[in-house]
Design an enzyme around this catalytic site. Structure first.
Site, PDB file in Angstrom:
ATOM      1  N   LYS A   7       0.827  -1.219   0.000  1.00 55.10           N
ATOM      2  CA  LYS A   7       0.000   0.000   0.000  1.00 55.10           C
ATOM      3  C   LYS A   7       0.857   1.262   0.000  1.00 55.10           C
ATOM      4  CE  LYS A   7      -2.030   1.748   3.978  1.00 55.10           C
ATOM      5  NZ  LYS A   7      -1.688   3.171   4.126  1.00 55.10           N
ATOM      6  N   ASN A   8       1.802   1.328   0.935  1.00 55.01           N
ATOM      7  CA  ASN A   8       2.510   2.597   1.103  1.00 55.01           C
ATOM      8  C   ASN A   8       3.551   2.858   0.015  1.00 55.01           C
ATOM      9  OD1 ASN A   8       0.877   3.264   3.207  1.00 55.01           O
ATOM     10  ND2 ASN A   8       2.303   2.596   4.804  1.00 55.01           N
ATOM     11  N   CYS A 102      -6.007   8.197   8.666  1.00 56.13           N
ATOM     12  CA  CYS A 102      -6.285   7.632   9.990  1.00 56.13           C
ATOM     13  C   CYS A 102      -5.931   8.609  11.100  1.00 56.13           C
ATOM     14  CB  CYS A 102      -5.457   6.369  10.199  1.00 56.13           C
ATOM     15  SG  CYS A 102      -6.125   4.929   9.389  1.00 56.13           S
ATOM     16  N   ARG A 107      -0.289  14.671  12.682  1.00 60.85           N
ATOM     17  CA  ARG A 107       0.449  14.278  11.487  1.00 60.85           C
ATOM     18  C   ARG A 107       0.969  15.538  10.793  1.00 60.85           C
ATOM     19  NH1 ARG A 107      -2.223   8.863   9.014  1.00 60.85           N
ATOM     20  NH2 ARG A 107      -0.114   8.631   8.274  1.00 60.85           N
ATOM     21  N   ASP A 290       3.275   0.093  11.886  1.00 63.72           N
ATOM     22  CA  ASP A 290       2.042  -0.394  11.261  1.00 63.72           C
ATOM     23  C   ASP A 290       1.709  -1.842  11.644  1.00 63.72           C
ATOM     24  OD1 ASP A 290       1.980   2.087  10.114  1.00 63.72           O
ATOM     25  OD2 ASP A 290       2.666   1.446   8.145  1.00 63.72           O
ATOM     26  N   ARG A 382      -9.263  -0.238   3.393  1.00 65.75           N
ATOM     27  CA  ARG A 382      -8.343   0.759   2.829  1.00 65.75           C
ATOM     28  C   ARG A 382      -6.979   0.139   2.562  1.00 65.75           C
ATOM     29  NH1 ARG A 382      -7.421   5.613   6.297  1.00 65.75           N
ATOM     30  NH2 ARG A 382      -5.844   5.722   4.707  1.00 65.75           N
TER      31      ARG A 382
HETATM   32  N1  EPU Z   1       6.676  13.942  11.314  1.00 71.37           N
HETATM   33  C1  EPU Z   1       6.953  15.233  11.669  1.00 71.37           C
HETATM   34  N2  EPU Z   1       6.970  16.184  10.672  1.00 71.37           N
HETATM   35  C2  EPU Z   1       6.741  15.865   9.363  1.00 71.37           C
HETATM   36  C3  EPU Z   1       6.467  14.528   9.017  1.00 71.37           C
HETATM   37  C4  EPU Z   1       6.438  13.581  10.030  1.00 71.37           C
HETATM   38  O1  EPU Z   1       7.174  15.557  12.826  1.00 71.37           O
HETATM   39  O2  EPU Z   1       6.784  16.765   8.511  1.00 71.37           O
HETATM   40  C5  EPU Z   1       6.676  12.898  12.381  1.00 71.37           C
HETATM   41  C6  EPU Z   1       5.306  12.237  12.531  1.00 71.37           C
HETATM   42  O3  EPU Z   1       4.490  12.955  13.414  1.00 71.37           O
HETATM   43  C7  EPU Z   1       5.690  10.863  13.049  1.00 71.37           C
HETATM   44  C8  EPU Z   1       7.048  10.576  12.382  1.00 71.37           C
HETATM   45  O4  EPU Z   1       7.538  11.858  11.967  1.00 71.37           O
HETATM   46  O5  EPU Z   1       5.889  10.909  14.424  1.00 71.37           O
HETATM   47  C9  EPU Z   1       7.021   9.636  11.190  1.00 71.37           C
HETATM   48  O6  EPU Z   1       6.080  10.097  10.234  1.00 71.37           O
HETATM   49  P1  EPU Z   1       6.202   9.769   8.680  1.00 71.37           P
HETATM   50  O7  EPU Z   1       6.280  11.047   7.944  1.00 71.37           O
HETATM   51  O8  EPU Z   1       7.290   8.763   8.470  1.00 71.37           O
HETATM   52  O9  EPU Z   1       4.799   9.102   8.397  1.00 71.37           O
HETATM   53  P2  EPU Z   1       3.928   9.240   7.086  1.00 71.37           P
HETATM   54  O10 EPU Z   1       4.829   9.331   5.897  1.00 71.37           O
HETATM   55  O11 EPU Z   1       2.887  10.283   7.257  1.00 71.37           O
HETATM   56  C10 EPU Z   1       3.864   6.713   6.484  1.00 71.37           C
HETATM   57  C11 EPU Z   1       2.802   5.683   6.295  1.00 71.37           C
HETATM   58  C12 EPU Z   1       2.198   5.286   7.633  1.00 71.37           C
HETATM   59  C13 EPU Z   1       3.325   4.782   8.550  1.00 71.37           C
HETATM   60  C14 EPU Z   1       4.433   5.837   8.657  1.00 71.37           C
HETATM   61  C15 EPU Z   1       5.629   5.367   9.450  1.00 71.37           C
HETATM   62  C16 EPU Z   1       1.928   6.264   4.132  1.00 71.37           C
HETATM   63  C17 EPU Z   1       0.819   6.800   3.333  1.00 71.37           C
HETATM   64  N3  EPU Z   1       1.754   6.224   5.432  1.00 71.37           N
HETATM   65  O12 EPU Z   1       3.210   7.851   7.059  1.00 71.37           O
HETATM   66  O13 EPU Z   1       1.336   4.207   7.362  1.00 71.37           O
HETATM   67  O14 EPU Z   1       2.811   4.518   9.831  1.00 71.37           O
HETATM   68  O15 EPU Z   1       4.887   6.202   7.339  1.00 71.37           O
HETATM   69  O16 EPU Z   1       6.189   4.237   8.873  1.00 71.37           O
HETATM   70  O17 EPU Z   1       2.947   5.843   3.588  1.00 71.37           O
HETATM   71  C18 EPU Z   1      -0.508   2.783   7.661  1.00 71.37           C
HETATM   72  O18 EPU Z   1      -0.209   2.223   6.606  1.00 71.37           O
HETATM   73  O19 EPU Z   1      -1.365   2.314   8.452  1.00 71.37           O
HETATM   74  C19 EPU Z   1       0.153   4.038   8.030  1.00 71.37           C
HETATM   75  C20 EPU Z   1      -0.326   4.858   8.940  1.00 71.37           C
END
Ligand code: EPU
Length: 401
Positions: A7-8, A102, A107, A290, A382
């Site tokens: 998915k991601n 979610c 975020r 995850d 999803r």
């Molecule tokens: N963070 C910041 N600032 C930013 C971005 C992130 O402080 O600008 C923090 C977040 O608050 C969090 C950490 O950094 O504490 C990691 O966040 P990350 O940006 O890595 O998460 P994401 O890219 O928004 C993706 C996956 C998530 C998965 C996370 C961590 C997608 C669409 N989503 O989210 O997947 O948990 O990486 O591996 O790729 C899921 O599939 O259920 C899911 C939530």
């Protein structure tokens, strides 16, 4: 069972197709809601999207002309923030509403914006809309203050068409970052170091369409592995990259399950009551956040006390109250769940709080005595393809109302 595409990775590769000047064909896309939603978003934005049969999608970006993505479109999934990097690179500007997704904690996207600004874009958020503008993106050094998958991917995409070289330091190392880099490279991008914490992108003036097959979904695989361990089952998951599952394999073995790797298959056998283990979620190659929620379901019936610490998302224990309805004994203190294993769970009506929390409830339902009614399963759709079919094929008694 066979794991689907990740998915991601899919939700990054699909928008990346808009960076090219010709059509791309993506393969091994999972048949999940988030992928279909992203296809619809691209269509609404004017891209030509055509399903070619099982998991294959052709995206022709040539008719694509808008730099605006309104809330009605992006609210349906978090990963719509990738439109920021893509539209900025293509049109020099982007207006994208802050996305939905979610509710697992704050975020923020400050690191994405930090990267875009370093590349020369002006960035502001007002009235729930992110606005980016740059006459010409220029390569720059970006140090991420937190390891962020989303920021790494977004900056990498924007940098592919910038003038000069971009260096992302403290980059995320997740295999889907590598998968996207491979696709971008096939399109003509110049990327080195994806999979390490320093990624270098030398900007090129244009990208062409390319064919790309998405890597397997390690979280879907992990969920079935955990379910096998928790039910005393014997499950072989096909189409996986066992290396990507190392943290899951290690913890399941510690909990007493037998795990065997064989080429692109992984076999898990549950061997009676699991043992308690401690877990802390971390960026790759640490234990993936995850998979944390399904793992808490398993540890609910372990012998002994497990400590599960969630270091990525502060609200990722919302499923715990639902697990308690099934008889589990879990106390959440700050970012740690203290799980006193009970002999068995009992089936109950429960409600899905978020995607992976829902997967945890399904795993709990498989382990529990009696019937469990999981309400709100569309949230699980999803990210999990053909959930009840795949489970039924493994011998589970599941049906959808
Ligand atoms: N963070 C910041 N600032 C930013 C971005 C992130 O402080 O600008 C923090 C977040 O608050 C969090 C950490 O950094 O504490 C990691 O966040 P990350 O940006 O890595 O998460 P994401 O890219 O928004 C993706 C996956 C998530 C998965 C996370 C961590 C997608 C669409 N989503 O989210 O997947 O948990 O990486 O591996 O790729 C899921 O599939 O259920 C899911 C939530």
């Amino acid at each position: 069972m066979r794991a689907g595409g990740r998915k991601n990775a899919a939700v990054a590769v699909i928008p990346a197709a808009l960076l090219a000047e010709g059509p791309s064909v993506l393969e091994n896309l999972p048949d999940i809601l988030d992928v279909h939603t992203y296809g619809e978003i691209l269509e609404e934005l004017g891209g030509a999207v055509r399903w070619l049969g099982k998991g294959r999608l052709e995206i022709n970006p040539n008719s694509f002309s808008t730099y605006q993505a309104p809330y009605e479109l992006v609210k349906r999934l978090r990963a719509s923030y990738y439109l920021l990097g893509v539209l900025l690179a293509r049109f020099g500007r982007a207006e994208v509403s802050l996305p939905g997704g979610c509710d697992i904690g704050l975020r923020p996207i400050d690191q994405h914006l930090k990267g875009f600004r370093a590349l020369g874009a002006e960035a502001e958020i007002s009235h729930g809309v992110v606005r980016l503008e740059a006459r010409q993106l220029r390569g720059a050094s970006v140090y991420l203050d937190v390891v962020s998958v989303g920021a790494t991917i977004n900056i990498m995409m924007a940098a592919t068409l910038a003038r000069g070289t971009t260096v992302i330091e403290n980059a995320a190392r997740e295999p889907h970052v590598v998968d996207l880099a491979n696709y971008l490279s096939a399109m003509g991008a110049q990327i080195r170091g994806a999979g390490t914490d320093v990624i270098k992108i030398r900007g090129v003036s244009r990208l062409k369409g390319a064919a790309h097959a998405i890597i397997p979904d390690e979280i879907e695989a992990a969920t079935y592995m955990i379910a096998a361990a928790g039910t005393g089952g014997d499950v072989t998951v096909e189409n996986v990259i066992p290396k990507h599952l190392d943290p899951i394999t290690a913890k399941l073995r510690e909990a007493g399950a037998e795990v065997e790797e064989n080429g692109d298959c992984i076999r898990v056998r549950g061997t009676g009551r699991p043992k308690a283990v401690n877990i802390k979620t971390l960026p790759y190659p640490g234990f993936p956040t995850d998979a944390q929620q399904p793992m808490t379901a398993l540890l609910s019936v372990a012998s002994g006390t497990s400590l599960v610490t969630e270091s990525i998302w502060e609200r990722r224990f919302r499923h715990v109250d639902e697990l308690k309805k099934m008889g589990s004994n879990i106390r959440v203190e700050g970012r740690t769940a203290i799980i006193e294993g009970v002999e068995r769970l009992s089936g109950a009506p429960v409600t899905v709080t978020d995607l992976r929390g829902g997967a945890a409830l399904v795993v709990a339902g498989l382990m529990a005595e009696g019937t469990t009614l999981v309400v709100g399963i569309e949230r699980v759709d999803r990210g999990y393809e053909s959930l009840e079919k795949k489970l039924a094929a493994l011998g589970a008694r599941v049906e959808r109302d």
